[in-house]
Design an enzyme around this catalytic site. Structure first.
Site, PDB file in Angstrom:
ATOM      1  N   HIS A  67      -6.450  -0.470   3.521  1.00 18.71           N
ATOM      2  CA  HIS A  67      -5.134  -0.460   4.169  1.00 18.71           C
ATOM      3  C   HIS A  67      -5.170   0.456   5.400  1.00 18.71           C
ATOM      4  CE1 HIS A  67      -3.067  -2.660   0.967  1.00 18.71           C
ATOM      5  NE2 HIS A  67      -1.971  -2.624   1.727  1.00 18.71           N
ATOM      6  N   HIS A  94      -4.312   5.896  -3.244  1.00 17.33           N
ATOM      7  CA  HIS A  94      -5.514   6.451  -2.617  1.00 17.33           C
ATOM      8  C   HIS A  94      -5.439   7.966  -2.555  1.00 17.33           C
ATOM      9  CE1 HIS A  94      -7.580   2.836  -1.274  1.00 17.33           C
ATOM     10  NE2 HIS A  94      -6.416   2.328  -0.900  1.00 17.33           N
TER      11      HIS A  94
END
Length: 340
Positions: A129, A176
């Site tokens: 991302h 993350h």
């Protein structure tokens, strides 16, 4: 570096933006904002603005966004820029996804609260991302800066905001570590430094050369077949196949349009002045978009089912049984059918 990898740092960031574990004594147990969407623990969203902003931000790196934004850009704005951006996006994403399955670093665990489970089966390092947060907006900026007359500082601000919202959203949602995001950003920049200067030459070859479709098909199939083994089943390989397929389809379609004379080079010299649409042009844009998306959905519904049944027939597999079977590395036939 170990500090940036710690889940406690992500938990602090979540807490800063208003994601609080429901066990917090300062919160009422019956709070109406309590959630349990992607984690076994409940949590409380104390700031709805950040929640909706970062849910939107993470959607900017999702399939639904690509499926809407990319066709709209090609139909209504500039296919030449679109081809270059898609090529950059595909190369960046393939490298990022492959590294994920080579490194096999897990996503952050407790005390991080995972607000979504959509990508939980994938590995975490690097954040793709974050990579697409660099590749998409900044490749648009770099591919249009000498092509159009527009406010470049404004474009740079939009690109930075776009990138920032996506990156922070991955931390906010607990998907993350900070290190995952930083490495994703750095890796995307490193890939784009040599890639952006040659993207015009690559696009020219893919658009005009007679060997282009053969090269695209063969190289993409080899990239899918020899994709790194992740050690367990994850949706990463399927997502990567989808991205490659988008790139190959777009460039073969553009090559065909060019060979048939439907598409040709502009007689004007860049940089071009931006033409703001008249009411007639705006109406055509809306109509073209509605018809286009209707055809995309129809094509997807027909071709996906037909190809699934066809490959199952080749492998002598029952379609319904294969769909119900488990996703695993040992279930080779399902992997072949899904990727096909």
């Amino acid at each position: 570096m170990s500090y940036l990898k710690e889940p406690e740092l992500v938990a602090k960031i979540q807490n800063y933006f208003g994601v609080i574990p429901n066990s917090d004594k300062s919160l009422a147990s019956g709070d109406s904002n309590s959630h349990n969407e992607g984690d076994n623990r409940t949590y409380v969203i104390t700031n709805k603005f950040w929640y909706y902003l970062f849910v939107f931000g993470t959607a900017l790196g999702d399939e639904a966004f690509y499926s809407c934004f990319i066709p709209f850009w090609f139909w209504n704005i500039d296919g030449a820029v679109g081809r270059r951006v898609v090529l950059i996006w595909t190369i960046v994403m393939y490298i990022g996804q492959a590294i994920k399955d080579i490194l096999r670093w897990p996503r952050p665990g407790s005390p991080v609260i995972r607000l979504q489970n959509k990508w939980s089966l994938e590995y975490g390092m690097p954040s793709t991302h974050a990579m697409v947060a660099v590749a998409f907006p900044f490749s648009f900026l770099l591919c249009t800066v000498s092509r159009y007359q527009y406010n470049i500082p404004l474009g740079l601000v939009i690109a930075i905001l776009w990138c920032s919202v996506i990156c922070v959203s991955r931390l906010y949602l607990g998907m993350h570590s900070v290190l995952d995001v930083i490495v994703g950003l750095a890796l995307a920049v490193l890939i784009m430094i040599p890639l952006v200067p040659i993207v015009d030459y690559l696009d020219n070859y893919l658009l005009t050369d007679s060997t282009s479709p053969f090269f695209l098909l063969v190289s993409s199939i080899l990239m899918i077949v020899y994709y790194p083994n992740s050690g367990k089943w994850t949706p990463t390989r399927g997502d990567t196949t989808m991205i490659l397929s988008v790139c190959v389809g777009i460039h073969i379609g553009a090559w065909l349009n060019y060979q048939l004379g439907i598409m040709s080079a502009s007689e004007l010299t860049p940089p071009y002045a931006i033409m703001w649409p008249s009411y007639t042009m705006l109406g055509c844009t809306i109509l073209r978009t509605l018809i286009g998306f209707a055809l995309v959905l129809l094509t997807k519904a027909i071709s996906k089912g037909a190809s699934y049944n066809f490959i199952c027939a080749l492998l002598k597999e029952d379609v319904d049984n294969l769909k119900k079977s488990d996703n695993s590395l040992t279930n080779k036939h399902k992997t072949i059918v899904e990727l096909g």
